[in-house]
Design a protein around this motif. Structure first.
Motif, PDB file in Angstrom:
ATOM      1  N   PHE A 146       0.707  -1.173   0.003  1.00 26.96           N
ATOM      2  CA  PHE A 146       0.037  -0.272   0.070  1.00 26.96           C
ATOM      3  C   PHE A 146       0.911   1.229   0.016  1.00 26.96           C
ATOM      4  O   PHE A 146       2.040   1.427   0.744  1.00 26.96           O
ATOM      5  N   GLU A 147       0.557   2.168  -0.885  1.00 33.49           N
ATOM      6  CA  GLU A 147       1.097   3.366  -0.970  1.00 33.49           C
ATOM      7  C   GLU A 147       0.921   4.150   0.280  1.00 33.49           C
ATOM      8  O   GLU A 147       1.844   5.134   0.814  1.00 33.49           O
ATOM      9  N   ALA A 148      -0.337   4.098   0.871  1.00 36.12           N
ATOM     10  CA  ALA A 148      -0.620   4.951   2.027  1.00 36.12           C
ATOM     11  C   ALA A 148       0.095   4.553   3.307  1.00 36.12           C
ATOM     12  O   ALA A 148       0.174   5.412   3.998  1.00 36.12           O
ATOM     13  N   LEU A 149       0.755   3.265   3.114  1.00 40.65           N
ATOM     14  CA  LEU A 149       1.795   3.074   4.424  1.00 40.65           C
ATOM     15  C   LEU A 149       2.784   3.893   4.102  1.00 40.65           C
ATOM     16  O   LEU A 149       3.442   4.393   5.251  1.00 40.65           O
ATOM     17  N   LEU A 150       3.365   4.111   2.848  1.00 43.85           N
ATOM     18  CA  LEU A 150       4.510   5.036   2.902  1.00 43.85           C
ATOM     19  C   LEU A 150       4.371   6.322   3.215  1.00 43.85           C
ATOM     20  O   LEU A 150       5.125   6.942   4.035  1.00 43.85           O
ATOM     21  N   LYS A 151       3.129   6.869   3.000  1.00 45.97           N
ATOM     22  CA  LYS A 151       2.815   8.354   3.594  1.00 45.97           C
ATOM     23  C   LYS A 151       2.583   8.269   4.992  1.00 45.97           C
ATOM     24  O   LYS A 151       3.105   9.395   5.932  1.00 45.97           O
TER      25      LYS A 151
END
Length: 221
Positions: A146-151
């Motif tokens: 998930f890209e959201a986890l990077l943020k």
């Protein structure tokens, strides 16, 4: 503080061939998902510490039989012995079923935790089932991260992100990756984490302190 992290495959040495005292040294057990609820119930019975868990995409049995004696931290923040721990279970949606999320749904889940994260002044450990995008994830859709986890990592800079979903014996390349200030660790089957003790008032030692106790939301469509 000594933490036993588990996911994806039950370890026979901790279940079928368990010997008394094998779990005695651990201060906390964390499950990153896709484990038989009987296994987690066995661990919490034999250990002298709590078991925290998030569901994996194969944990549909948890819907009618959540692991007894264990604490679900999915979509919640909990503090234990001074460590702030956030849970975000499930994986990227690849077919209909529970505990699978689109990127948009994962972003929404994290947004709902903003007040709890502010109240706790951040987080030390993020517990997920799927890894962040591009950091130890896979090439097929079912194993994209998930890209959201990077943020989330960019903003709060936790010390650790513990995840499963990527089976080591199925060909996962790395056990540990680094993203900024965060150690991203694939705990598939079993991983032992030693963390220096955090300052904690004696009256809060070995107490589970919930930072958000809102009722668990229904599964998003």
């Amino acid at each position: 503080m000594k933490i036993l992290a588990v996911s994806d495959e039950e370890q026979e040495a901790l279940w079928d061939y368990y010997q008394p005292g094998r779990l005695a040294d651990y201060n906390l057990i964390i499950s990153c998902g896709d484990l038989n609820y009987n296994y987690l119930e066995f661990l919490v019975t034999m250990a002298r510490c709590p078991v925290f868990y998030v569901p994996g995409n194969h944990d549909t049995a948890y819907l009618h039989h959540p692991p007894e004696g264990c604490d679900c931290i999915d979509d919640r923040i909990v503090e234990y012995n001074g460590l702030r721990i956030l849970g975000l279970g499930g994986c990227r949606r690849y077919h209909p079923g529970p505990y699978q999320y689109t990127e948009k749904q994962m972003r929404r889940r994290i947004r709902r935790l903003r007040f709890a994260l502010w109240r706790s002044k951040g987080v030390d450990i993020v517990v997920t089932h799927a890894p962040p995008y591009g950091v130890g994830d896979g090439l097929d859709r079912a194993h994209w991260g998930f890209e959201a986890l990077l943020k989330l990592l960019d903003k709060y800079k936790p010390q650790y992100l513990l995840h499963g979903h990527m089976h080591m014996r199925y060909g996962a390349k790395e056990r540990e990756n680094r993203y900024g200030e965060t150690r991203v660790i694939n705990v598939s089957e079993r991983y032992v984490l030693d963390i220096p003790d955090v300052s904690c008032p004696p009256e809060r030692k070995n107490q589970i302190l919930w930072k958000n106790r809102a009722p668990k939301r229904k599964e998003e469509a």
